[in-house]
Design an enzyme around this catalytic site. Structure first.
Site, mmCIF file in Angstrom:
data_model
loop_
_atom_site.group_PDB
_atom_site.id
_atom_site.type_symbol
_atom_site.label_atom_id
_atom_site.label_comp_id
_atom_site.label_asym_id
_atom_site.label_seq_id
_atom_site.Cartn_x
_atom_site.Cartn_y
_atom_site.Cartn_z
ATOM 1 N N GLU A 188 0.854 -1.209 0.000
ATOM 2 C CA GLU A 188 0.000 0.000 0.000
ATOM 3 C C GLU A 188 0.882 1.248 0.000
ATOM 4 O O GLU A 188 0.652 2.194 -0.751
ATOM 5 C CB GLU A 188 -0.890 -0.042 1.241
ATOM 6 C CG GLU A 188 -1.863 1.112 1.378
ATOM 7 C CD GLU A 188 -2.655 1.052 2.697
ATOM 8 O OE1 GLU A 188 -2.510 0.081 3.463
ATOM 9 O OE2 GLU A 188 -3.416 2.008 2.943
ATOM 10 N N LEU A 216 -1.524 8.921 6.950
ATOM 11 C CA LEU A 216 -2.248 8.573 8.173
ATOM 12 C C LEU A 216 -3.653 8.143 7.754
ATOM 13 O O LEU A 216 -4.522 8.983 7.474
ATOM 14 C CB LEU A 216 -2.290 9.785 9.123
ATOM 15 C CG LEU A 216 -2.937 9.563 10.487
ATOM 16 C CD1 LEU A 216 -2.378 8.351 11.220
ATOM 17 C CD2 LEU A 216 -2.781 10.816 11.362
HETATM 18 N N1 LIG Z 1 -11.589 15.167 8.780
HETATM 19 C C1 LIG Z 1 -11.756 14.391 7.722
HETATM 20 N N2 LIG Z 1 -11.377 13.105 7.839
HETATM 21 C C2 LIG Z 1 -11.559 12.336 6.753
HETATM 22 C C3 LIG Z 1 -12.083 12.795 5.538
HETATM 23 N N3 LIG Z 1 -12.109 11.746 4.670
HETATM 24 C C4 LIG Z 1 -11.616 10.678 5.332
HETATM 25 N N4 LIG Z 1 -11.303 11.054 6.584
HETATM 26 C C5 LIG Z 1 -10.723 10.261 7.662
HETATM 27 O O1 LIG Z 1 -9.335 10.257 7.430
HETATM 28 C C6 LIG Z 1 -8.792 8.997 7.830
HETATM 29 C C7 LIG Z 1 -8.029 8.448 6.676
HETATM 30 O O2 LIG Z 1 -8.923 8.324 5.591
HETATM 31 P P1 LIG Z 1 -8.612 7.202 4.520
HETATM 32 O O3 LIG Z 1 -7.260 7.305 4.005
HETATM 33 O O4 LIG Z 1 -9.719 7.215 3.568
HETATM 34 O O5 LIG Z 1 -8.652 5.930 5.455
HETATM 35 P P2 LIG Z 1 -9.052 4.469 5.022
HETATM 36 O O6 LIG Z 1 -8.533 4.215 3.654
HETATM 37 O O7 LIG Z 1 -10.505 4.279 5.223
HETATM 38 O O8 LIG Z 1 -8.251 3.664 6.129
HETATM 39 P P3 LIG Z 1 -7.101 2.594 5.920
HETATM 40 O O9 LIG Z 1 -7.763 1.290 5.639
HETATM 41 O O10 LIG Z 1 -6.350 2.596 7.227
HETATM 42 O O11 LIG Z 1 -6.251 3.066 4.774
HETATM 43 C C8 LIG Z 1 -9.968 8.135 8.269
HETATM 44 O O12 LIG Z 1 -10.039 8.241 9.672
HETATM 45 C C9 LIG Z 1 -11.169 8.817 7.646
HETATM 46 O O13 LIG Z 1 -12.322 8.658 8.453
HETATM 47 C C10 LIG Z 1 -12.448 14.161 5.468
HETATM 48 O O14 LIG Z 1 -12.912 14.638 4.454
HETATM 49 N N5 LIG Z 1 -12.261 14.914 6.588
HETATM 50 CA CA LIG Z 2 -6.481 4.229 2.877
#
Ligand SMILES: Nc1nc2c(ncn2[C@@H]2O[C@H](COP(=O)(O)OP(=O)(O)OP(=O)(O)O)[C@@H](O)[C@H]2O)c(=O)[nH]1
Ligand SMILES: [Ca+2]
Length: 473
Positions: A188, A216
């Site tokens: 990833e 993150l």
């Molecule tokens: N504040 C905020 N947080 C967001 C937004 N979109 C996603 N997130 C949060 O940001 C964090 C990272 O988002 P992603 O990269 O989409 O995470 P993910 O792919 O669901 O998680 P992984 O499986 O660990 O990769 C998560 O806690 C989401 O809930 C946003 O528009 N605003």
């Molecule tokens: Ca992700």
């Protein structure tokens, strides 16, 4: 039983997002999407290329579909590309690239895997709107799951994957069972590194001129960069792109994502003893939306007598030291030359970095400029953490509670991860937060990096099993 209704968020930068409950029929979703994306539908679906020299018909369009099954959401990415003088030509602008995000993530179906089929079926339906039916059977579709699924036990992972395979087998796309899988965290990280350097034009150039990635996510955090230091094989990946070989440090810190880390911190406070303990990472007056212990009967109520009552009282500095302690846990068992987080080896930082996902969301929320954003995050977060929840709600009426209440934690966690643990200076010009990059403002989703490796005559070792030209699987 998954409680949250499926949330449809149409990306990129679409102003609208849609919530619909699972019981509503597919036609509602298709109606919303086709009306909202009408123009994209015409351009993407038809064999017409919108280019600087106006419209011309391209009969050689190819398509590819990747489903990124993240912990907090599931996104389908549609790619349209073509071959020019034997080489694939990619374009990640809005004409040849589309994505759609649904929530929740696949891991939310752990108690009832069969329920995951609705969401995957909707994502497949979305993809089918834009891909000519005549080429479905030569268009590959892959489902690549990340940390949310990595946290489930193997049996449940396979149960959920089998549900998705059933949908994908009958989708009409080109699909093989092994194309629905849980990818490793280091893969990833590599895919995110590939799209960032592709977007910046450094892929194919000098390895030491490439840009590293720190991400993150919801359930994991990735650190990926080219290091001139010796990297133990368990952290090292090799990519050859064009005629350049890249030896890359890539590691994914499972459980250290934004959501899982905050949950782990909350649980450690709960289990820290009896009576009332303060949670300095949550604004005063915030009460968790999830069922509180006192509402539950039986064993949970019993447990509540064994665990402390957690009281939110935001305090940035205290939260920063708590999160730092969490990141340093296990460091005493570091078996390498040096460990920055837990007992995991991380080389000394080298070169420029892009900080993605929650690093980006939190920086945007605090309206930080690029310059010295880390140091500027501290005063902004100190005042945010110190505010009452009711005041924050008034101040930010349009921000979702689940994001708003997390910014005190995420700001402290970001400083304790990037500065206190990994060693970025607070005014370090080498690291910038981003969700897009390069002259064409390319989205930095790791799925684009996976698509590139899968279609661009690249070689990538899979933990030593090197395969020619994309062999993802
Ligand atoms: N504040 C905020 N947080 C967001 C937004 N979109 C996603 N997130 C949060 O940001 C964090 C990272 O988002 P992603 O990269 O989409 O995470 P993910 O792919 O669901 O998680 P992984 O499986 O660990 O990769 C998560 O806690 C989401 O809930 C946003 O528009 N605003
Ligand atoms: Ca992700």
């Amino acid at each position: 039983m998954v409680e949250d209704p499926l949330m449809v968020q149409i990306l990129p930068d679409q102003p609208s997002s849609y919530t619909f409950s699972k019981t509503k029929s597919k036609s509602i979703l298709l109606l919303i999407i086709t009306t909202t994306l009408g123009l994209l539908f015409v351009v993407f679906y038809s064999n017409i290329e919108l280019s600087s020299s106006g419209w011309n018909v391209k009969s050689s369009f190819r398509y590819s579909v990747i489903i990124d099954a993240g912990s907090s959401g599931t996104r389908v990415h549609l790619f349209r590309y073509w071959i020019e003088s034997g080489k694939p030509v990619f374009d990640f602008g809005e004409v040849n690239y589309l994505s759609l995000k649904l929530t929740p993530g696949l891991s939310a179906y752990a108690d009832n895997p069969v329920e995951a089929n609705t969401m995957v079926a909707h994502l497949v339906d979305f993809a089918k709107i834009f891909i000519p039916v005549g080429v479905l059977k030569v268009t590959d579709i892959r489902l690549m799951a990340t940390a949310g699924m990595r946290l489930l036990n193997e049996t449940v992972q396979q149960q959920i994957l089998e549900v998705t395979r059933k949908v994908l087998r009958s989708s009409g796309f080109m699909f093989r069972d092994e194309w629905a899988s849980v990818i490793s965290g280091s893969d990833e990280g590599i895919y995110a590194w590939v799209i960032a350097n592709y977007a910046l034009g450094s892929l194919g150039g000098d390895p030491f001129q490439t840009t590293g990635i720190v991400e993150l996510g919801g359930a994991s955090a990735q650190v990926t960069f080219v290091s001139s230091e010796f990297v133990p094989p368990e952290f090292s990946r090799t990519i050859s792109y064009g005629n350049v070989a890249y030896k890359i440090y890539s590691h994914s810190f499972l459980h250290y994502g934004q959501d899982t880390a905050q949950e782990d911190l909350y649980k450690s406070l709960q289990n820290s003893g009896k009576g009332t303990v303060i949670d300095p990472c949550t604004p005063k007056g915030y009460t968790a939306g999830k069922k509180s212990l006192n509402d539950s009967f039986g064993i949970l109520a019993e447990e509540s007598r064994l665990t402390a009552t957690v009281q939110a009282a935001g305090n940035f500095s205290q939260c920063r030291s708590l999160t730092f302690a969490m990141l340093q846990k296990g460091k005493e068992n570091c078996p390498y030359k040096h460990c920055s987080i837990g007992s995991t080896f991380t080389p000394n930082l080298q070169g420029k970095f892009l900080a993605k996902e929650q690093f980006y969301h939190t920086s945007k929320f605090f309206e930080l400029e690029e310059k010295a954003w880390l140091s500027k995050m501290i005063p902004a977060a100190k005042s945010f953490c110190g505010e009452e929840w009711s005041k924050l709600k008034e101040k930010y009426p349009t921000i979702k509670d689940r994001y708003l209440h997390g910014y005190c934690f995420s700001s402290a966690y970001i400083v304790s991860m990037l500065h206190d643990s990994l060693g970025f200076a607070l005014d370090d010009e080498r690291i910038k937060f981003a969700e897009k990059a390069g002259a064409k403002n390319t989205p930095l989703d790791w799925a684009l990096g996976a698509f590139i490796l899968n279609n661009a005559k690249a070689r990538y070792d899979y933990g030593g099993k090197s395969r020619k030209n994309l062999g993802f699987f």
